[in-house]
Design an enzyme around this catalytic site. Sequence first.
Site, PDB file in Angstrom:
ATOM      1  N   GLY A   1       0.788  -1.229   0.000  1.00 33.67           N
ATOM      2  CA  GLY A   1       0.000   0.000   0.000  1.00 33.67           C
ATOM      3  C   GLY A   1       0.817   1.274   0.000  1.00 33.67           C
TER       4      GLY A   1
ATOM      5  N   ARG B   1      -2.990  13.464  -5.253  1.00 39.48           N
ATOM      6  CA  ARG B   1      -3.401  13.575  -6.657  1.00 39.48           C
ATOM      7  C   ARG B   1      -4.771  14.253  -6.749  1.00 39.48           C
ATOM      8  NH1 ARG B   1      -2.927   8.414 -10.495  1.00 39.48           N
ATOM      9  NH2 ARG B   1      -4.604   7.537  -9.238  1.00 39.48           N
TER      10      ARG B   1
ATOM     11  N   ARG C   1     -13.286   5.213 -14.046  1.00 40.82           N
ATOM     12  CA  ARG C   1     -12.521   4.647 -15.157  1.00 40.82           C
ATOM     13  C   ARG C   1     -13.414   3.736 -16.001  1.00 40.82           C
ATOM     14  NH1 ARG C   1      -7.283   4.100 -12.093  1.00 40.82           N
ATOM     15  NH2 ARG C   1      -7.702   5.036 -10.067  1.00 40.82           N
TER      16      ARG C   1
ATOM     17  N   ASP D   1      -8.280   0.100 -16.660  1.00 44.08           N
ATOM     18  CA  ASP D   1      -8.380   0.810 -15.386  1.00 44.08           C
ATOM     19  C   ASP D   1      -7.608   2.125 -15.410  1.00 44.08           C
ATOM     20  OD1 ASP D   1      -6.308  -1.345 -15.432  1.00 44.08           O
ATOM     21  OD2 ASP D   1      -5.612  -0.339 -13.618  1.00 44.08           O
TER      22      ASP D   1
ATOM     23  N   ASP E   1      -2.308   7.985 -14.319  1.00 46.17           N
ATOM     24  CA  ASP E   1      -1.300   6.947 -14.043  1.00 46.17           C
ATOM     25  C   ASP E   1      -0.055   7.136 -14.899  1.00 46.17           C
ATOM     26  OD1 ASP E   1       0.278   4.796 -13.431  1.00 46.17           O
ATOM     27  OD2 ASP E   1      -1.362   3.363 -13.351  1.00 46.17           O
TER      28      ASP E   1
END
Length: 488
Positions: free
Chosen positions: A127, A177, A184, A253, A263
């Site tokens: 994580g 972010r 998505r 995704d 991403d």
Amino acid sequence: MTKNNEAGWNLDHSYTTLPQSFYTEIPPTPVSSPELVKLNHSLAISLGFNPEELKKEAEIAIFAGNALPEGAHPLAQAYAGHQFGHFNMLGDGRALLIGEQITPSGKRFDIQLKGSGPTPYSRRGDGRAALGPMLREYIISEAMYALDIPTTRSLAVVTTGEPTYRETKLPGAILTRVASSHIRVGTFQYAAARGSIEDLQSLADYTIKRHYPEIEAHENRYTALLQEVIKKQASLIAKWQLVGFIHGVMNTDNITISGETIDYGPCAFMDNYDQGTVFSSIDTQGRYAYGNQPYMAAWDLARLAESLIPILHEDEEEALKIAQDEISKFSVQYENNWFLGMKKKLGLFSKEEQDHSLIEQLLKMMEKYKADYTNTFRSLTLNTIENTALFESPEFKEWYKLWQSRLEKQEESKENAYEMMKNNNPSIIPRNHRVEEALEAAVTNGDYSVMEKLLEALANPYAYSTDQEEYCVLPTPTNRPYRTFCGT
């Protein structure tokens, strides 16, 4: 929870109006000694924050996941995705949406902590995130924003004071972010895979209300939603191609419904023009190569259309036909966007039959002579033909005459043509070797000055300023071949 709200937090959490299967409520995992290493002042102001307040210890604790601002509702989003063609049920494995910031102008933006600790979707991951990839996302996403390409953005980067273990021990970090949303193609795939038409409709209705309210009254709003997403992606992918950006991991995704780039893991900008350019170390088959990006976008959008079939029409055959008809329009929309962009890159205002041929000839020569993509257009813009294999070739000299003749045919002056070229051909891009230099200095030596200088230059890619010229220099042979890794 942080009670003092002088920083300007104004959070809502509309995502929780969706069925609970779409998310899991979970707090971030605290870290030992967070330190703010980068804050995006201009973005902070546009979101309604006070940048000076955000530098204080209480706010740094929020960026680190050690505290929550007023109105926060941390959750990990569930979604699915085709990863290199293989379908998986996924979700935020190391990110948490802490809320949606409502700006002074009434706009809504997701605020997400990336690297905030494990979630139920972590799939054996820790994580966490490493400092290098988080700084890299900051640099590239801000460069994309300056290039006028729709993108998620980066508000802050904090170090955690804790190591992250990948192949080696790395300093940990958390990126804040900012996105129009994190919905998505994979979110719709997740809903469809679960088999609940009610949940799928809920997601579609929420998405329309949030991103495309103008189609709420449309007689078939779900078809209209598909049309809008196709339109946005056709525009986005054309913009990528026009600046030589290679995303590297166009899994479903990583395709947003808002039309933003998301991403920045194994992405990079192309140096030599080559349709087959791949930077990602895991893309061994070239699935997401530069020249394949438009085709892969169409493939991903077809997966969105498939997911929507249960709500496109009550008759399955008719729904399938609608989906196929809409997807077939992507290539034409993409080509139109790309062609219009290429015309601007060559200073062409009017439309002539020979324009397609003129563009294709140049690109073929660039590929043949391994010409640098950005610098070739920069040289044409400045009309400074340098000593390169391309510019010295007989083919180019012949092409150059045709191009100049084409410019002279226009009603608009050459000065206007070159001005349009300046506005469409970036003088600088985040060259891969310069990004790596900045990251090396920051991560290894704690020296952020190299990154700050790079960010300052990248903020004005169309300025054609003399102090940017050092960033136009091509990588040396030792900097090639460049490889990226999915660190974000």
